[in-house]
Write a protein that holds these residues in place. Structure first.
Motif, PDB file in Angstrom:
ATOM      1  N   ASN A   1       1.132  -1.151   0.121  1.00 45.30           N
ATOM      2  CA  ASN A   1       0.185   0.015   0.099  1.00 45.30           C
ATOM      3  C   ASN A   1       0.818   0.742   0.078  1.00 45.30           C
ATOM      4  O   ASN A   1       0.701   2.326  -0.200  1.00 45.30           O
ATOM      5  CB  ASN A   1      -1.000   0.106   1.242  1.00 45.30           C
ATOM      6  CG  ASN A   1      -2.364  -1.270   0.772  1.00 45.30           C
ATOM      7  OD1 ASN A   1      -2.550  -1.008  -0.052  1.00 45.30           O
ATOM      8  ND2 ASN A   1      -2.420  -0.949   2.106  1.00 45.30           N
ATOM      9  N   GLY A   2       1.583   1.397   0.400  1.00 48.33           N
ATOM     10  CA  GLY A   2       2.782   2.101   0.972  1.00 48.33           C
ATOM     11  C   GLY A   2       3.418   1.973  -0.270  1.00 48.33           C
ATOM     12  O   GLY A   2       4.932   3.665  -0.453  1.00 48.33           O
ATOM     13  N   ARG A   3       4.160   1.721  -1.135  1.00 50.01           N
ATOM     14  CA  ARG A   3       4.772   1.278  -2.863  1.00 50.01           C
ATOM     15  C   ARG A   3       6.053   1.085  -2.339  1.00 50.01           C
ATOM     16  O   ARG A   3       7.293   1.793  -2.080  1.00 50.01           O
ATOM     17  CB  ARG A   3       4.455   3.011  -3.415  1.00 50.01           C
ATOM     18  CG  ARG A   3       3.077   3.188  -3.901  1.00 50.01           C
ATOM     19  CD  ARG A   3       2.464   1.399  -4.131  1.00 50.01           C
ATOM     20  NE  ARG A   3       1.680   1.614  -5.231  1.00 50.01           N
ATOM     21  CZ  ARG A   3       0.155   1.384  -4.923  1.00 50.01           C
ATOM     22  NH1 ARG A   3      -0.431   0.721  -3.436  1.00 50.01           N
ATOM     23  NH2 ARG A   3      -1.437   1.395  -5.594  1.00 50.01           N
ATOM     24  N   ASP A   4       6.269   0.380  -0.685  1.00 53.44           N
ATOM     25  CA  ASP A   4       7.778   0.876   0.250  1.00 53.44           C
ATOM     26  C   ASP A   4       8.096  -0.693  -0.056  1.00 53.44           C
ATOM     27  O   ASP A   4       8.317  -1.334   0.580  1.00 53.44           O
ATOM     28  CB  ASP A   4       7.774   0.561   1.156  1.00 53.44           C
ATOM     29  CG  ASP A   4       8.740   0.684   2.869  1.00 53.44           C
ATOM     30  OD1 ASP A   4       9.592   0.591   1.448  1.00 53.44           O
ATOM     31  OD2 ASP A   4       8.801   1.206   3.616  1.00 53.44           O
ATOM     32  N   LEU A   5       8.622  -1.100  -1.788  1.00 57.27           N
ATOM     33  CA  LEU A   5       8.750  -2.123  -1.736  1.00 57.27           C
ATOM     34  C   LEU A   5      10.359  -2.411  -0.922  1.00 57.27           C
ATOM     35  O   LEU A   5      10.429  -4.014  -0.683  1.00 57.27           O
ATOM     36  CB  LEU A   5       8.950  -2.283  -3.139  1.00 57.27           C
ATOM     37  CG  LEU A   5       8.159  -2.644  -4.723  1.00 57.27           C
ATOM     38  CD1 LEU A   5       8.722  -3.031  -5.857  1.00 57.27           C
ATOM     39  CD2 LEU A   5       7.372  -3.297  -3.660  1.00 57.27           C
ATOM     40  N   PRO A   6      11.343  -2.338  -0.676  1.00 53.15           N
ATOM     41  CA  PRO A   6      12.801  -2.267   0.375  1.00 53.15           C
ATOM     42  C   PRO A   6      11.930  -2.922   1.616  1.00 53.15           C
ATOM     43  O   PRO A   6      12.739  -3.822   2.366  1.00 53.15           O
ATOM     44  CB  PRO A   6      13.273  -1.292   0.465  1.00 53.15           C
ATOM     45  CG  PRO A   6      12.848   0.190  -0.323  1.00 53.15           C
ATOM     46  CD  PRO A   6      11.751  -0.285  -1.773  1.00 53.15           C
ATOM     47  N   SER A   7      10.955  -2.474   2.358  1.00 57.05           N
ATOM     48  CA  SER A   7      10.413  -3.157   3.368  1.00 57.05           C
ATOM     49  C   SER A   7       9.394  -4.376   3.294  1.00 57.05           C
ATOM     50  O   SER A   7       9.845  -5.275   4.188  1.00 57.05           O
ATOM     51  CB  SER A   7       9.294  -1.969   4.255  1.00 57.05           C
ATOM     52  OG  SER A   7       8.332  -2.331   3.327  1.00 57.05           O
TER      53      SER A   7
END
Length: 226
Positions: free
Chosen positions: A93-99
Protein backbone atom coordinates in the motif's frame (compact mmCIF):
# COMPACT_ATOMS: atom_id res chain seq x y z
CA UNK A 1 73.86 -39.42 91.17
CA UNK A 2 73.19 -42.99 90.13
CA UNK A 3 70.86 -43.49 93.09
CA UNK A 4 68.90 -40.35 92.23
CA UNK A 5 68.32 -41.46 88.63
CA UNK A 6 67.25 -44.91 89.78
CA UNK A 7 64.73 -43.42 92.22
CA UNK A 8 63.28 -41.11 89.57
CA UNK A 9 62.91 -44.03 87.17
CA UNK A 10 61.14 -46.07 89.79
CA UNK A 11 58.75 -43.24 90.60
CA UNK A 12 57.88 -42.85 86.86
CA UNK A 13 57.05 -46.53 86.44
CA UNK A 14 55.07 -46.73 89.67
CA UNK A 15 52.90 -43.66 88.99
CA UNK A 16 49.38 -44.62 87.81
CA UNK A 17 48.35 -43.67 84.28
CA UNK A 18 46.15 -40.58 84.15
CA UNK A 19 42.45 -41.26 83.62
CA UNK A 20 40.75 -39.92 80.52
CA UNK A 21 38.86 -37.42 82.63
CA UNK A 22 42.01 -36.03 84.18
CA UNK A 23 43.47 -35.28 80.77
CA UNK A 24 40.70 -32.69 80.15
CA UNK A 25 40.53 -33.44 76.45
CA UNK A 26 38.06 -31.39 74.36
CA UNK A 27 36.25 -33.19 71.53
CA UNK A 28 36.62 -31.19 68.27
CA UNK A 29 33.72 -30.99 65.80
CA UNK A 30 33.87 -33.35 62.82
CA UNK A 31 35.62 -31.95 59.80
CA UNK A 32 33.39 -31.57 56.69
CA UNK A 33 34.98 -32.14 53.33
CA UNK A 34 33.50 -30.66 50.17
CA UNK A 35 34.28 -32.08 46.79
CA UNK A 36 34.94 -29.77 43.85
CA UNK A 37 31.74 -30.91 42.10
CA UNK A 38 29.59 -30.08 45.18
CA UNK A 39 31.29 -26.70 45.49
CA UNK A 40 30.58 -25.98 41.81
CA UNK A 41 26.89 -26.85 42.23
CA UNK A 42 26.64 -24.66 45.33
CA UNK A 43 28.16 -21.67 43.57
CA UNK A 44 25.94 -22.19 40.51
CA UNK A 45 22.81 -22.21 42.68
CA UNK A 46 23.70 -19.13 44.71
CA UNK A 47 25.31 -16.91 42.05
CA UNK A 48 22.73 -14.29 40.86
CA UNK A 49 24.13 -14.20 37.35
CA UNK A 50 23.36 -17.88 36.84
CA UNK A 51 19.65 -17.52 37.53
CA UNK A 52 17.22 -17.64 34.63
CA UNK A 53 15.47 -14.42 33.71
CA UNK A 54 12.57 -14.05 31.24
CA UNK A 55 14.17 -10.85 29.95
CA UNK A 56 17.35 -12.59 28.86
CA UNK A 57 17.83 -14.32 25.54
CA UNK A 58 18.04 -18.06 26.01
CA UNK A 59 21.23 -19.69 24.80
CA UNK A 60 22.25 -23.28 25.35
CA UNK A 61 25.85 -24.51 25.36
CA UNK A 62 26.60 -28.04 24.25
CA UNK A 63 29.96 -29.39 25.43
CA UNK A 64 31.69 -32.49 24.15
CA UNK A 65 34.34 -34.61 25.83
CA UNK A 66 36.97 -32.80 23.76
CA UNK A 67 36.03 -29.50 25.49
CA UNK A 68 34.52 -28.13 22.29
CA UNK A 69 31.56 -25.86 22.94
CA UNK A 70 28.80 -24.98 20.49
CA UNK A 71 26.28 -22.22 21.18
CA UNK A 72 22.71 -22.76 20.00
CA UNK A 73 20.53 -19.63 19.88
CA UNK A 74 16.89 -19.76 20.88
CA UNK A 75 14.14 -19.11 18.28
CA UNK A 76 14.96 -15.73 16.94
CA UNK A 77 11.79 -13.86 16.29
CA UNK A 78 8.80 -12.77 18.31
CA UNK A 79 6.99 -11.44 15.22
CA UNK A 80 3.86 -13.48 14.53
CA UNK A 81 2.90 -14.80 11.11
CA UNK A 82 -0.13 -12.49 11.00
CA UNK A 83 2.08 -9.46 11.75
CA UNK A 84 4.39 -10.38 8.87
CA UNK A 85 1.44 -10.56 6.48
CA UNK A 86 0.08 -7.23 7.73
CA UNK A 87 3.50 -5.65 7.12
CA UNK A 88 3.46 -7.18 3.63
CA UNK A 89 0.18 -5.45 2.75
CA UNK A 90 1.29 -2.21 4.40
CA UNK A 91 4.47 -2.22 2.28
CA UNK A 92 2.47 -2.74 -0.94
CA UNK A 93 0.00 0.00 0.00
CA UNK A 94 2.85 2.39 0.79
CA UNK A 95 4.71 1.40 -2.40
CA UNK A 96 7.64 0.61 -0.11
CA UNK A 97 9.15 -2.43 -1.79
CA UNK A 98 12.40 -2.41 0.25
CA UNK A 99 10.32 -3.10 3.37
CA UNK A 100 8.56 -5.95 1.57
CA UNK A 101 11.77 -7.57 0.34
CA UNK A 102 12.83 -8.79 3.78
CA UNK A 103 9.43 -10.41 4.37
CA UNK A 104 9.80 -12.76 1.39
CA UNK A 105 12.14 -15.76 1.45
CA UNK A 106 14.67 -16.23 -1.33
CA UNK A 107 12.86 -19.36 -2.61
CA UNK A 108 9.30 -18.11 -2.14
CA UNK A 109 6.62 -19.24 -4.60
CA UNK A 110 3.77 -16.79 -5.23
CA UNK A 111 0.66 -17.69 -7.22
CA UNK A 112 -1.73 -15.04 -8.47
CA UNK A 113 -4.45 -17.08 -10.14
CA UNK A 114 -5.09 -14.51 -12.87
CA UNK A 115 -1.63 -15.42 -14.23
CA UNK A 116 -0.85 -18.65 -16.04
CA UNK A 117 2.40 -19.32 -14.14
CA UNK A 118 3.50 -18.74 -10.53
CA UNK A 119 6.26 -16.30 -9.66
CA UNK A 120 9.23 -18.22 -8.26
CA UNK A 121 11.92 -16.62 -6.10
CA UNK A 122 12.18 -13.28 -4.34
CA UNK A 123 13.57 -11.49 -7.40
CA UNK A 124 10.73 -12.62 -9.67
CA UNK A 125 8.11 -11.68 -7.08
CA UNK A 126 9.56 -8.21 -6.47
CA UNK A 127 9.65 -7.54 -10.21
CA UNK A 128 5.94 -8.34 -10.35
CA UNK A 129 5.20 -5.89 -7.55
CA UNK A 130 7.40 -3.26 -9.18
CA UNK A 131 5.16 -3.51 -12.24
CA UNK A 132 2.11 -3.32 -9.99
CA UNK A 133 3.41 -0.15 -8.31
CA UNK A 134 4.25 1.46 -11.64
CA UNK A 135 0.84 0.74 -13.17
CA UNK A 136 -1.62 1.01 -10.28
CA UNK A 137 -2.38 4.40 -8.74
CA UNK A 138 -1.36 4.85 -5.09
CA UNK A 139 -4.92 5.77 -4.19
CA UNK A 140 -5.89 2.14 -4.81
CA UNK A 141 -5.28 0.37 -1.51
CA UNK A 142 -5.66 -3.15 -0.11
CA UNK A 143 -7.99 -3.32 2.89
CA UNK A 144 -7.85 -6.42 5.09
CA UNK A 145 -11.32 -7.63 6.07
CA UNK A 146 -10.33 -10.64 8.17
CA UNK A 147 -7.03 -12.35 8.98
CA UNK A 148 -6.29 -15.54 10.89
CA UNK A 149 -3.96 -15.17 13.86
CA UNK A 150 -3.82 -18.55 15.60
CA UNK A 151 -1.28 -20.38 13.44
CA UNK A 152 2.42 -19.51 13.55
CA UNK A 153 3.14 -20.88 10.07
CA UNK A 154 0.00 -20.24 8.00
CA UNK A 155 -2.25 -17.20 7.52
CA UNK A 156 -5.53 -16.76 5.68
CA UNK A 157 -6.73 -13.31 4.60
CA UNK A 158 -9.88 -11.91 3.05
CA UNK A 159 -9.49 -8.46 1.54
CA UNK A 160 -10.83 -5.94 -0.94
CA UNK A 161 -9.53 -2.88 -2.78
CA UNK A 162 -10.57 0.70 -2.11
CA UNK A 163 -9.97 3.82 -4.15
CA UNK A 164 -9.78 6.93 -1.94
CA UNK A 165 -11.69 5.09 0.77
CA UNK A 166 -14.45 3.77 -1.50
CA UNK A 167 -14.87 0.09 -2.53
CA UNK A 168 -13.38 -0.71 -5.92
CA UNK A 169 -15.55 -2.90 -8.20
CA UNK A 170 -14.72 -6.59 -8.62
CA UNK A 171 -11.87 -6.38 -6.14
CA UNK A 172 -12.76 -8.86 -3.41
CA UNK A 173 -10.15 -11.53 -2.84
CA UNK A 174 -8.74 -14.08 -0.46
CA UNK A 175 -5.14 -15.11 0.06
CA UNK A 176 -3.21 -17.86 1.78
CA UNK A 177 0.36 -17.53 3.07
CA UNK A 178 2.77 -20.10 4.46
CA UNK A 179 5.66 -18.88 6.60
CA UNK A 180 8.85 -20.23 8.14
CA UNK A 181 11.68 -18.82 10.26
CA UNK A 182 14.63 -18.43 7.90
CA UNK A 183 17.96 -17.19 9.32
CA UNK A 184 16.21 -15.83 12.38
CA UNK A 185 13.42 -14.05 10.48
CA UNK A 186 9.86 -15.19 9.90
CA UNK A 187 9.33 -14.97 6.15
CA UNK A 188 6.71 -15.87 3.55
CA UNK A 189 7.69 -19.01 1.66
CA UNK A 190 4.44 -19.48 -0.28
CA UNK A 191 1.49 -17.29 -1.23
CA UNK A 192 -1.67 -17.65 -3.31
CA UNK A 193 -4.16 -14.96 -4.33
CA UNK A 194 -7.67 -15.64 -5.60
CA UNK A 195 -9.51 -12.59 -6.90
CA UNK A 196 -13.18 -11.98 -7.58
CA UNK A 197 -13.88 -12.46 -11.31
CA UNK A 198 -15.19 -9.53 -13.31
CA UNK A 199 -17.48 -11.89 -15.22
CA UNK A 200 -19.83 -13.88 -12.99
CA UNK A 201 -21.37 -16.79 -14.88
CA UNK A 202 -23.59 -17.85 -11.98
CA UNK A 203 -25.37 -21.19 -12.56
CA UNK A 204 -23.83 -21.38 -16.01
CA UNK A 205 -20.56 -22.24 -14.27
CA UNK A 206 -22.13 -25.53 -13.12
CA UNK A 207 -23.08 -26.35 -16.72
CA UNK A 208 -19.53 -25.60 -17.82
CA UNK A 209 -18.08 -27.78 -15.08
CA UNK A 210 -20.40 -30.65 -16.01
CA UNK A 211 -19.42 -30.32 -19.69
CA UNK A 212 -15.69 -30.36 -18.90
CA UNK A 213 -16.15 -33.39 -16.62
CA UNK A 214 -17.95 -35.30 -19.39
CA UNK A 215 -15.19 -34.41 -21.81
CA UNK A 216 -12.51 -35.75 -19.43
CA UNK A 217 -14.43 -38.99 -18.97
CA UNK A 218 -14.43 -39.48 -22.73
CA UNK A 219 -10.82 -38.42 -23.22
CA UNK A 220 -8.96 -38.89 -19.89
CA UNK A 221 -5.60 -38.11 -21.55
CA UNK A 222 -6.71 -34.47 -21.74
CA UNK A 223 -6.21 -34.16 -17.98
CA UNK A 224 -2.45 -34.38 -18.52
CA UNK A 225 -2.48 -31.16 -20.52
CA UNK A 226 -3.85 -29.00 -17.69
Amino acid sequence: MTVTLAMNSAIFHLSPSPSPSSLNLTKSPPTRTTSLSNLHNFVAQTTPSSRWSPHKKSHFKLSSSQNQTATVASPATDVTAAEVVRKFYAGINGRDLPSVEDLISQNCVYEDLIFARPFVGRKDILEFFENFVDVVDKDLQFVIDKISTQDSSAVGVTWHLEWKGKPFPFSKGCSFYQLEVVNGKRQIIYGRDSVEPAIKPGKAALVIIRGVTWLLQQFPQLADSF
